[in-house]
Scaffold this motif. Sequence first.
Motif, mmCIF file in Angstrom:
data_model
loop_
_atom_site.group_PDB
_atom_site.id
_atom_site.type_symbol
_atom_site.label_atom_id
_atom_site.label_comp_id
_atom_site.label_asym_id
_atom_site.label_seq_id
_atom_site.Cartn_x
_atom_site.Cartn_y
_atom_site.Cartn_z
ATOM 1 N N UNK A 34 0.842 -1.190 0.000
ATOM 2 C CA UNK A 34 0.000 0.000 0.000
ATOM 3 C C UNK A 34 0.877 1.239 0.000
ATOM 4 N N UNK A 35 0.483 2.172 -0.880
ATOM 5 C CA UNK A 35 1.151 3.463 -0.875
ATOM 6 C C UNK A 35 0.164 4.523 -0.452
ATOM 7 N N UNK A 36 0.589 5.391 0.515
ATOM 8 C CA UNK A 36 -0.349 6.381 1.047
ATOM 9 C C UNK A 36 0.226 7.777 0.842
ATOM 10 N N UNK A 38 -1.558 14.045 -5.898
ATOM 11 C CA UNK A 38 -1.620 13.199 -4.697
ATOM 12 C C UNK A 38 -1.460 11.755 -5.133
ATOM 13 N N UNK A 39 -2.168 11.460 -6.228
ATOM 14 C CA UNK A 39 -2.127 10.108 -6.758
ATOM 15 C C UNK A 39 -0.685 9.709 -7.111
ATOM 16 N N UNK A 40 0.002 10.658 -7.717
ATOM 17 C CA UNK A 40 1.398 10.399 -8.108
ATOM 18 C C UNK A 40 2.263 10.116 -6.882
ATOM 19 N N UNK A 42 3.828 3.561 -3.158
ATOM 20 C CA UNK A 42 3.547 2.147 -3.460
ATOM 21 C C UNK A 42 4.777 1.499 -4.095
ATOM 22 N N UNK A 43 5.351 2.224 -5.026
ATOM 23 C CA UNK A 43 6.562 1.717 -5.675
ATOM 24 C C UNK A 43 7.619 1.402 -4.627
ATOM 25 N N UNK A 78 6.819 -1.717 -2.731
ATOM 26 C CA UNK A 78 7.164 -2.891 -3.513
ATOM 27 C C UNK A 78 8.660 -3.150 -3.430
ATOM 28 N N UNK A 79 9.374 -2.053 -3.482
ATOM 29 C CA UNK A 79 10.838 -2.141 -3.412
ATOM 30 C C UNK A 79 11.275 -2.716 -2.075
ATOM 31 N N UNK A 80 10.539 -2.346 -1.064
ATOM 32 C CA UNK A 80 10.951 -2.756 0.286
ATOM 33 C C UNK A 80 10.452 -4.145 0.641
ATOM 34 N N UNK A 81 10.042 -4.894 -0.283
ATOM 35 C CA UNK A 81 9.755 -6.312 -0.031
ATOM 36 C C UNK A 81 8.270 -6.650 -0.002
ATOM 37 N N UNK A 82 7.495 -5.746 -0.400
ATOM 38 C CA UNK A 82 6.036 -6.004 -0.512
ATOM 39 C C UNK A 82 5.396 -6.274 0.843
#
Lengths: 192, 526
Positions: free
Chosen positions: B473-475, B488-490, B496-497, B500-504
Amino acid sequence: MLRLRPIIAVLLLLLSLPLVAEDGRISAQLAETTEPLVPLKQVLGEKTFNEAMATGKYSFATNFKCRLCHRDFFVGRKKDAHDHTFAKVVEAGHGEAQQCMGCHTTGFGVPGGFESPVTTPKLANVQCEGCHGPGSEHIRRNARGGFLAGTDRPEVLKQMCLTCHNERWNRAFDNFQQAYDSYKTAKPGDEK
Amino acid sequence: MVEFLRRYNLSLQLGFLIIALCSFSYYNYISQKSLFLKQLQNDSSDLLQSVRSSIVKFNSIERTLSISSLVSNMSFKLEIFEFRYLDSEGVVVNSMFEDEVGKPYDHPGIELALKQDGEFSEYYSMGQYYVEERDLTKVMAITFPVQEGERRYGIIDLAVDIGEFDYIPDASRDAVMSRLQKDTTNLLNAIAGSIVSRVKVFETLDLPDFLSALVAQTGGTREVSLADENGVIYSSSRKELYGDKESIVQFRSQRFRQHDGKHEYLMMVPLNPEESTGDVMLLAIDADHYVDNERKLRFTSIATSLLAIIVSVTIAYAIYSINLRRAREENIRLEKMVEERTDELRRISQTDKLTGLANRSYLEEHLEIEFKRSLRYQLPLTLAVVDLDHFKRVNDTFGHLAGDAVLREIGARLRAELRETDFVGRFGGEEFVVIFINTSLEGSLKLAELLRRMVEVSPVHFEGQDIPVTASIGVAIRNSAHEGYKEIFADADQALYQAKEQGRNCICYVNDGEVLRYHSKTVIDD
């Protein structure tokens, strides 16, 4: 001439024969022992006649009453032999002979009909009602009919003629039908 | 035409009904009226006959008297052969022979009697008997004056049959003859006296009196008048009409009139049809009853017609209002249907088919609205992008149907865990977006952590298989630098990216331009 006498006598005798015969008919009629002839009773038959009389409808009116409507017939019949029949029988000296009255008066022997020249002088001679029968019903109706021997019953009417104009007194006509027809008019040939 | 008929079908039918009922009512009125009129005419005609015969009889009585019956009543046993009553001019007024009436009587005795009174001939002399033959019958006749004082009323000619005297012996004939003459004279005196007294009676009784009495006697008659050929009334039961010329005009032109407030039926007929004198009789007959009946009949028929119209109009109105109501109800129903349909369409257009969550376009629409709102009211707005980890692997391992089931299940879990004011939608693929309104970054992160755990806590069951799922989740929260929701979305995407990088299966967030990993113990200093 002498030879002719018997012939003349015979001839005279022969010539007088009709007179003798005439007298013979009258004396024969007068000598009748039967009931005096009543034409209406004879034609209708006793039973029918009595029944008709018992109704009380029929009485004689005399030809003065007939004259009020049938004046021409009244005058015509005044000249006719029928209107002198009683004078004839009186002339002959039999004015009171019952055997003659049936054919020389109106309604002799019928209740209310002729009785004698003193009591019923208006019904002397053969008038209208002498042949047709009493006229009271006809007058009451004030129309055709009402007679016991009217023109609506020619067979009865003819019999009425033939009761008086019979074999003995048949000289009145040679041809019955012709004579009968002639009486259909007001003036039947002025016969006396 | 057909269209017109179809359109105005009901109106036409009702119109026909009204016309039919009205014509029936009118026909009834007309026929009843003519029946009444016929009855009135019948009654009137009877009345007319009786009145006319009364008048004619009155006239003829006045002229002739009823001498025939007088004679037959008085003649006792006398057999009258002929009887005539002549007026003073010698014209036959009454006779046994009807054809003689009205003509002068042709007889020498009468002619002489008219010329001079007293002894006027050796044979014929007034009041003296003579014998002559009439209709071949021997009669005794007499010419007898009917008079009183100087006035002569008429002459009687009488004949008695004496034919039977032929059968009477000469000796008694004279006696019988004189008795007959005596009887006859008595009869003549009686008849003459009777005639004189009757004529006097009739002279005192005049026709108008008779007409008044007739009207009074004959029920239903109002007026009887007699007019000559010029239309002038010369006799009437209403005495004021004498010499009147106007009245006959009414009788000629009208059938009904009102007189003294009463209705009268008028009739005009020749007084005596057999005599062409030109005199007419005017008869006014009581017509109150008829007029009354006619009025009742007219009222009934008009009432019937009106009733027909009212009933028809009422029916028409009832049908019209029923139709109107039905149309209104139909309209409401249609409107409702359209509304429901519209709702449905909107819902369909806003919803993601697979998960039932808001779809991308609706999500973006909503996001824009919420962005503007938070800007306007200076409220915090947080965006969380939830992306399932290694979803391609799920599809590859368990099949696409399993992938769909996972997305559906996760969508439901997210929706169940969120508050009512939070908004969740499927952005596309295995990516969900959650909008937290009026919620601090920390609160939002706590909720995001809750969501992450809800995904992780149990595997998704699909056809007897357990599919383990995790999400990253990216907030991101709106800050003053953001000019649109996309920014904000960006930010959230960037977080989120990072996750994902940090191991999901973890949460990263953006705070003051810095991407950080979230731990449940992290305390964020807003």
